[in-house]
Design an enzyme around this catalytic site. Structure first.
Site, PDB file in Angstrom:
ATOM      1  N   GLY A 305       1.358   5.971   5.399  1.00 35.53           N
ATOM      2  CA  GLY A 305       1.810   4.705   4.849  1.00 35.53           C
ATOM      3  C   GLY A 305       3.243   4.425   5.259  1.00 35.53           C
ATOM      4  N   ASP A 306       4.086   4.125   4.305  1.00 33.23           N
ATOM      5  CA  ASP A 306       5.500   3.842   4.601  1.00 33.23           C
ATOM      6  C   ASP A 306       6.394   4.959   4.098  1.00 33.23           C
ATOM      7  OD1 ASP A 306       5.079   3.450   1.937  1.00 33.23           O
ATOM      8  OD2 ASP A 306       6.254   1.605   1.797  1.00 33.23           O
ATOM      9  N   GLU A 307       5.868   6.192   4.025  1.00 35.56           N
ATOM     10  CA  GLU A 307       6.621   7.329   3.508  1.00 35.56           C
ATOM     11  C   GLU A 307       7.046   8.259   4.651  1.00 35.56           C
ATOM     12  OE1 GLU A 307       4.518   7.701  -0.893  1.00 35.56           O
ATOM     13  OE2 GLU A 307       3.936   9.080   0.724  1.00 35.56           O
TER      14      GLU A 307
END
Length: 410
Positions: A305-307
């Site tokens: 994801g955006d991690e």
């Protein structure tokens, strides 16, 4: 593994086929040389026998003439045994020459001429002997002509010389063929050596190429297993392994390890409004900025994801992590141009540190993840330490998605 075994086996099959062909070529060359040598040896022996028979024939003709003249002049029958023995030996030598030259058409013609001349000469000798036996001493003496005898012997000698010359010519032809066969053998042997060396080199290169391809395939598989396919950053698996190594090294060296858990603020708004392709491009650009903003010894990984996670090893002070977190916040906050649009995003960063916040990779990641939520709750676009003593005051509520969307296109 099966594919590699088949490829290597196929290379060795090709190499064996090449070696077999080379062996057949060598055997054929050896056979040709051996056959030519044997043929030449036979020809040499035959030539020597023919020449010896010619010399013996000449000697026996002289002996027959000597016996004939001795009897004609003296009338002594004691010359008859040697005379008849010479006639018999002349026949034997003539038959031997005929047998040795039977396969040569030229020699057949020469032998026929020789037979006629010898028969004529022996007939003349026999006639003189019979005349002397009948008591015609004067008549026998008149028949003996040295000049005519010399003419007949010269004719026989000419034919004998032709036979000898032809045998020598045939011998020279076979010797030349032997020399050519020798030369061809060494050419074939040289070609065989070149083929064998080339085959061995080809085999080595092919096997090495197969092993290299297998090694490259293993490296690609390992790389795919340990890296994120979108950003090519290390994934969770490699992150956990490298983090454990960093903690183990820190235990021995007495240094600190910091873990930064980074979450992009407003990334969902980008995906929802501009599409997943733009979102993927944004993640790639963020990954590049994180790489450029960290040290070569630091680890930058993507969890999904955006991690993102950054691991800082061999730290002397927590202030080093603070400075880097501020730097990364500023770096990511710069506008990103994608699909003709300038996109602005921010980051919320949670920081945990070894040994203050835990002694394992899982502990540090968990504490840093908790600190991210504190940073988001505090208003985003900031970092928070996992330790309460370093934390900023928490607000009562978190910013909404509408606020994120406004900030993205601001």
């Amino acid at each position: 593994m099966l594919q590699r075994k088949w490829s290597v086996t196929r290379v060795f099959i090709y190499g064996f086929a090449l070696a077999s062909f080379a062996a057949i070529l060598l055997i054929w060359s050896i056979y040709q040389v051996t056959t030519t040598i044997m043929s030449t040896a036979t020809s040499v022996s035959q030539t020597y026998e023919v020449i010896s028979a010619i010399k013996n024939l000449q000697s026996h003709l002289i002996d027959a003439e000597t016996g004939e003249r001795g009897y004609v002049i003296t009338g002594d029958p004691g010359y008859f045994p040697a005379y008849h023995d010479s006639l018999q030996k002349i026949q034997w030598e003539s038959d031997l020459i005929a047998a040795l030259t039977a396969d040569n058409p030229v020699q057949k013609v020469n032998y026929a001429a020789l037979q006629r001349l010898i028969a004529y000469r022996l007939k003349t000798i026999q006639m003189i002997v019979e005349t002397r036996k009948a008591g015609g001493v004067d008549a026998a003496h008149q028949l003996v002509s040295i000049d005519e005898d010399k003419v007949e012997m010269d004719r026989i000698q000419v034919v004998l010389n032709r036979i000898e010359e032809e045998e020598n010519n045939q011998l020279n032809v076979r010797i030349h063929a032997r020399d050519v066969a020798y030369q061809q053998f060494w050419w074939d042997f040289g070609a065989l050596i070149v083929m064998m060396v080339a085959g061995a080199v080809w085999q080595y290169l092919q096997v090495r190429r197969i092993l290299q391809l297998e090694s490259q395939a293993k490296q690609r598989i390992r790389h795919m297993a340990e890296h994120d396919p979108l950003t090519d950053l290390p994934n969770r698996r490699q992150l956990q392994a490298k983090l454990d190594l960093a903690i183990a090294f820190a235990k021995r060296s007495g240094k600190m390890v910091a873990v930064m858990f980074i979450d992009l603020d407003g990334f969902k708004a980008v995906n929802d409004t501009l599409g997943h392709q733009v979102g993927d491009d944004l993640l790639k650009e963020v990954a590049q900025r994180l790489r450029h903003g960290t040290r070569s010894s630091d680890l930058v990984a993507r969890l999904g994801g955006d991690e993102f996670v950054v691991v800082l090893s061999e730290l002397d002070s927590p202030d080093d992590a603070t400075l880097l977190a501020s730097k990364l916040n500023e770096l990511i906050a710069r506008p990103i141009s994608i699909a003709g649009k300038d996109i602005r995003i921010s980051t919320s960063i949670g920081i945990s540190i070894y040994p203050s916040n835990g002694h394992s990779g899982e502990d540090l990641l968990g504490k840093a993840d908790d600190a991210v939520y504190q940073a988001k709750a505090a208003g985003k676009n900031q970092y928070q330490w996992a330790a309460p003593s370093h934390s900023c005051a928490e607000p009562d509520s978190m910013p909404s998605e509408e606020d994120d969307l406004t900030n993205v296109f601001k």
